[in-house]
Design a protein around this motif. Structure first.
Motif: not given
Length: 66
Positions: A19-20, A22, A29, A33
Motif C-alpha cells: 500500500h505504501q 502504491s 496496489y 500485487w
C-alpha cells in the motif's frame, strides 16, 4: 521471475508494504500485487516508477541476489 523477487526484496528491505509503495509510486496496489505474485509483467514505465519510489536504480531490479 527474478524481477518479482527483487521487487519484493527491495520493498521489504525498505520496510515498505504494498500500500505504501502504491502511494509512493503512483502504481495501483492491485498492479503491484499482481507483479509480486507473478500474474503480471511490469512495463518499463511501471518498473521505473517502482524503482524511484524504492530509491534504487531500475537495473537493480534485474540483478538476482539470493
Amino acid at each position: 521471475m527474478e524481477i518479482t523477487m527483487m521487487l519484493r526484496y527491495a520493498r521489504e528491505s525498505k520496510k515498505i508494504n504494498m500500500h505504501q509503495l502504491s502511494i509512493l509510486s503512483g502504481v495501483a496496489y492491485s498492479h503491484i500485487w499482481q507483479i509480486e505474485n507473478e500474474n503480471r509483467i511490469p512495463s518499463l514505465t511501471v518498473l521505473c516508477k517502482l524503482a524511484v519510489a524504492l530509491e534504487v536504480e531500475p537495473q537493480e531490479l534485474f540483478i538476482y541476489r539470493p
